[in-house]
Design an enzyme around this catalytic site. Structure first.
Site, PDB file in Angstrom:
ATOM      1  N   MET A  35       0.854  -1.178   0.000  1.00 54.00           N
ATOM      2  CA  MET A  35       0.000   0.000   0.000  1.00 54.00           C
ATOM      3  C   MET A  35       0.888   1.225   0.000  1.00 54.00           C
ATOM      4  O   MET A  35       1.527   1.540   0.993  1.00 54.00           O
ATOM      5  CB  MET A  35      -0.922  -0.035   1.226  1.00 54.00           C
ATOM      6  CG  MET A  35      -1.848  -1.249   1.210  1.00 54.00           C
ATOM      7  SD  MET A  35      -2.955  -1.321   2.622  1.00 54.00           S
ATOM      8  CE  MET A  35      -4.110  -0.013   2.221  1.00 54.00           C
ATOM      9  N   LEU A  91       5.909  -0.301   1.776  1.00 55.14           N
ATOM     10  CA  LEU A  91       7.344  -0.537   1.607  1.00 55.14           C
ATOM     11  C   LEU A  91       8.116   0.741   1.903  1.00 55.14           C
ATOM     12  O   LEU A  91       7.878   1.772   1.265  1.00 55.14           O
ATOM     13  CB  LEU A  91       7.638  -0.997   0.178  1.00 55.14           C
ATOM     14  CG  LEU A  91       6.880  -2.243  -0.269  1.00 55.14           C
ATOM     15  CD1 LEU A  91       7.284  -2.599  -1.694  1.00 55.14           C
ATOM     16  CD2 LEU A  91       7.149  -3.414   0.673  1.00 55.14           C
ATOM     17  N   CYS A 108      10.314   7.756  -8.191  1.00 57.68           N
ATOM     18  CA  CYS A 108      10.095   8.051  -6.770  1.00 57.68           C
ATOM     19  C   CYS A 108      11.387   8.370  -6.034  1.00 57.68           C
ATOM     20  O   CYS A 108      11.368   9.056  -5.033  1.00 57.68           O
ATOM     21  CB  CYS A 108       9.349   6.903  -6.093  1.00 57.68           C
ATOM     22  SG  CYS A 108      10.327   5.404  -5.834  1.00 57.68           S
ATOM     23  N   GLY A 133      -2.265  -2.554  -6.624  1.00 59.27           N
ATOM     24  CA  GLY A 133      -3.220  -1.673  -7.291  1.00 59.27           C
ATOM     25  C   GLY A 133      -2.840  -1.371  -8.726  1.00 59.27           C
ATOM     26  O   GLY A 133      -3.255  -0.349  -9.267  1.00 59.27           O
ATOM     27  N   CYS A 141      11.440  -2.524 -10.378  1.00 57.66           N
ATOM     28  CA  CYS A 141      10.904  -2.643  -9.006  1.00 57.66           C
ATOM     29  C   CYS A 141       9.869  -3.768  -8.954  1.00 57.66           C
ATOM     30  O   CYS A 141       9.837  -4.544  -7.999  1.00 57.66           O
ATOM     31  CB  CYS A 141      10.285  -1.313  -8.579  1.00 57.66           C
ATOM     32  SG  CYS A 141       9.579  -1.324  -6.918  1.00 57.66           S
ATOM     33  N   GLY A 201       0.101   4.281  -0.236  1.00 56.93           N
ATOM     34  CA  GLY A 201      -0.459   5.519   0.275  1.00 56.93           C
ATOM     35  C   GLY A 201      -1.295   6.203  -0.787  1.00 56.93           C
ATOM     36  O   GLY A 201      -1.882   7.241  -0.544  1.00 56.93           O
ATOM     37  N   GLY A 202      -1.360   5.595  -1.972  1.00 57.45           N
ATOM     38  CA  GLY A 202      -2.167   6.127  -3.064  1.00 57.45           C
ATOM     39  C   GLY A 202      -3.532   5.466  -3.123  1.00 57.45           C
ATOM     40  O   GLY A 202      -3.829   4.542  -2.354  1.00 57.45           O
TER      41      GLY A 202
END
Lengths: 388, 353
Positions: free
Chosen positions: B1, B26, B188, B119, B95, B3-4
């Site tokens: 997750m 993560l 990121c 997601g 990733c 955070g989006g």
């Protein structure tokens, strides 16, 4: 649910909840002059006397704060500032290497932002400060030291410190000695006057009282500069409207915890010893950290070689067993504990540790649940560690 | 997750479907302050807090897993090394390949979990085939095509049948505060989005020549070939315009001679693409030429092609030339399908001969 994290916080005692609710229904600022204010003041002063009587202090030595953390900050920074400003060349703090972050980070802050000199007292493999370490730190340098701080009992591994001996050495050198006794009250006998300490921190929610209230026991003649300025409610050392319900409940909890301390310690240490020996049978290579005897009765701190503590915590949590990795988080990521590292453990052992802490609601069924769940969890955590 | 909004809704849907779901965020930055800040990112403290709140609302346990070291080695270091070798890597793809569906999946399986739910916008149905999302603008099958069969078998993508707008609306209905959170676009681990400076800080200045592909003439100088990408037109700072007055583009980067070769737009055209280390998940490895469609970069155009395997490489003959084909990007082969184009296979585009 097997709740085995009483050192993080322990359920409020029902008599403390009752005292809280009763006071919360009432109105009155303890600094007001009218009747409701006097009623609130009376509750505060009775609570102060209760705490003083339970802990071997004079009522005037009890300063209410908002938390154990605030008490630690006030003692370390406040005494350092006050004594630094009273004598030229006096600028050194002596602190043990295994302090709670409330003390540790206060000392580091004084070092980084206030130019304080710091002597860190190393500990032995059990996490205990050798008395000799303080003796040599103070040797001939007492007039340069503002404050000595070493906790009563370690919050992670449970080891008890030789508080009386450390306090006596500090007193001999004319230096105030502060001890963080947040984990100790209700678990082991704590007597402020007999300890020889100049300042002692306690917290409400670690002993059956509410969160958000604590106290600093501070000797009348110990200079201390305030952190918070304002109404000067607490001896002009601490400002802020007094939280009457929390203080009332806190005092009831301190009194109850101290009254039942001996019985609690006997019951919890038997339960804890049972936990440790059964975990040893289930996981033979487990390492029992800290002093096996001279420790907090409810504390079992264990390293599980080949496991990561966070993986074990997740697996036990999924089986309704609540424990702690016992270490601070940085950005939500567990860092290897400074306490374990100071005791000479390597990173792997520090990261493989879990802290189980028992308290007034703990029963044998909690230990049964842990012993049933642990072997499977350890096996999975080992597999997970091998993959990464 | 992260955070989006996407991973929050994916977690909620997985929980609704009856799975025993645990939320994992993560931690990928060794020092969180050095990574992108604000609401756009996936690596900040704020994002960890958003993810935790989403897990609370959904009612699932939540933990932060520290994969900073693995991420640094497998994604960030790889990103820098690929640029140094004259290629253009896709760190999101890496990733997925090395972190989300490898390190995280392995740890999860060892701890007793069955699968990783993300997601991502892609479909992965009961037939085990990876397909494009119904939302073609948000489709992420390209960066998932690198996953092997065993990785896909333990993956769940609950969002593939929804558009991004539907996902946002559902998040709002579910009371997830991240419903309106902006999408993340940039890399990121590059805080300010300045990839060139990020690479310069790690690779240092390495001045070299910019040469003309036809004549070999030196047209300019560069301070590091890694700063250039095939198909790039801007920022070349050539000494003189081309004789025909038309713009020139980066055609290739040659680390050995530290040269950047430029030429006309037509010279960018590529009709044959060779790619390494193919992974076939849409069926067995083809034993002869197959007609399909290929995509050569993230959100790039789709080109009809004939694809075959030769000497362990995936070779694509494009029906019409493609531009901006960069070594290091993925060549993904799709079979057009009304139920969502199916990923047949993926491989890493090699340096142009």
């Amino acid at each position: 649910m097997a709740y085995m994290d009483h050192a993080a916080t322990t359920p409020m005692l029902s008599e403390a909840i009752e005292a809280y609710v009763a006071a919360a229904r009432d109105v009155g600022n303890a600094s007001s002059l009218h009747a409701p204010g006097r009623r609130a003041r009376r509750t505060v002063e009775e609570s102060r006397e209760r705490i003083a009587a339970a802990l071997g202090a004079r009522p005037s030595e009890v300063i209410f704060t908002g938390s154990g953390t605030e008490s630690d900050n006030l003692a370390v920074k406040g005494i350092h500032w006050a004594r630094r400003d009273r004598a030229a060349g006096r600028n050194r703090v002596i602190a043990s290497a295994v302090e709670h972050h409330a003390v540790l980070d206060s000392v580091r802050w004084l070092e980084e932002h206030e130019g304080a000199d710091v002597t860190w007292l190393e500990v032995d493999a059990q996490g205990r400060v050798p008395v000799e370490a303080l003796r040599s730190a103070l040797d001939g340098a007492g007039d340069q030291v503002t404050v000595v701080t070493a906790m009563w009992a370690n919050n992670e591994v449970g080891t008890l410190q030789p508080v009386a001996a450390l306090a006596a050495l500090a007193a001999e050198a004319g230096v105030p000695y502060h001890t963080d006794a947040v984990q100790a009250v209700g678990q082991v006998p704590v007597d402020f006057a007999a300890s020889g300490a100049a300042a002692l921190s306690i917290s409400g929610h670690k002993l059956g009282g509410p969160t958000g209230v604590g106290a600093l026991l501070l000797g009348r003649d110990v200079p201390c500069t305030p952190l918070l300025h304002g109404g000067g409610q607490e001896r002009d050392v601490r400002s802020g409207t007094l939280d009457v319900p929390a203080i009332a409940a806190f005092a009831i909890a301190v009194e109850a915890a101290v009254k039942t301390q001996e019985e609690t310690a006997g019951r919890l240490s038997a339960l804890r010893d049972d936990l440790v020996s059964r975990v040893r049978q289930a996981v033979p290579d487990v390492v029992y950290n800290g002093d096996p005897a001279d420790r907090l009765p409810g504390n079992a701190h264990l390293s599980f070689p080949g496991c990561e503590g966070d993986a074990l915590l997740l697996l036990l949590d999924a089986q309704d067993i609540a424990c702690s990795t016992g270490s601070a988080c940085s950005a939500g990521v567990a860092q290897p504990s400074h306490v374990l590292l100071a005791m000479g453990a390597d990173d792997d052992r520090a990261r493989s540790s879990l802290r189980f802490t028992l308290g007034h609601t703990s029963t044998g069924a909690d230990v049964d649940a842990l012993v049933a769940a642990l072997p499977g969890a350890v096996e999975r955590a080992r597999r997970a560690a091998q993959r990464s | 997750m992260s955070g989006g909004v996407d991973s929050a809704v994916a977690a909620a849907r997985a929980a609704d479907a009856g799975h025993d779901v645990t939320g994992v965020h993560l931690a990928l930055a060794r020092n969180p302050q050095t990574y992108r800040s604000g609401a756009r990112g996936c690596c900040t403290l704020e994002d960890a807090r958003d993810a935790r709140r989403a897990a609370d609302v959904i009612g699932i346990p939540f933990y932060v897993w520290d994969l900073a070291d693995r991420f640094h080695e497998d994604v960030v270091d790889d990103f820098v090394a690929e640029y140094a070798a004259g290629r253009t890597p896709n760190p999101c793809l890496r990733c997925n390949e090395k972190i989300k569906f490898a390190a995280v999946l392995d740890r999860a399986v060892a701890l007793g979990f069955d699968a990783v739910v993300t997601g991502h916008h892609a479909r992965l149905g009961a037939d085990g085939l990876l397909r494009r999302s119904v939302d073609l603008a948000k489709d992420q099958s390209y960066v998932l095509a690198v996953l092997r069969r065993d990785q896909l078998d333990r993956s769940i993508f609950p969002l593939g049948d929804s558009t991004k707008a539907q996902v946002r609306a559902e998040a709002a209905e579910r009371g997830l505060a991240v419903a309106e959170k902006p999408d993340s676009h940039d890399i990121c681990f590059i805080a300010d989005g300045d990839t060139r400076r990020f690479l310069a800080e790690r690779l240092g200045e390495a001045p070299g020549d910019i040469v003309d592909a036809r004549t070999g003439a030196v047209l300019g100088a560069h301070s590091g070939a890694y700063a250039y990408t095939v198909g790039q037109r801007r920022g070349l700072a050539l000494r003189e315009p081309a004789p025909d007055g038309r713009p020139r583009y980066v055609l290739s980067i040659t680390p050995v001679s530290n040269t950047v070769t430029v030429g006309s737009a037509e010279m960018l055209d590529v009709s044959e693409v060779a790619a390494d280390r193919p992974v076939w998940t849409g069926g067995p490895e083809p034993d002869g030429p197959i007609e399909c469609e290929v995509q050569l970069r993230a959100h790039g155009e789709v080109v009809p092609a004939t694809v075959e395997v030769a000497g362990g490489r995936m070779l694509a003959s494009l029906r019409r030339p493609a531009r901006g084909v960069a070594a290091g990007q993925a060549l993904v082969a799709y079979r057009p399908d009304p139920a969502g184009d199916v990923v047949l296979g993926s491989a890493t585009i090699g340096t142009r001969d």
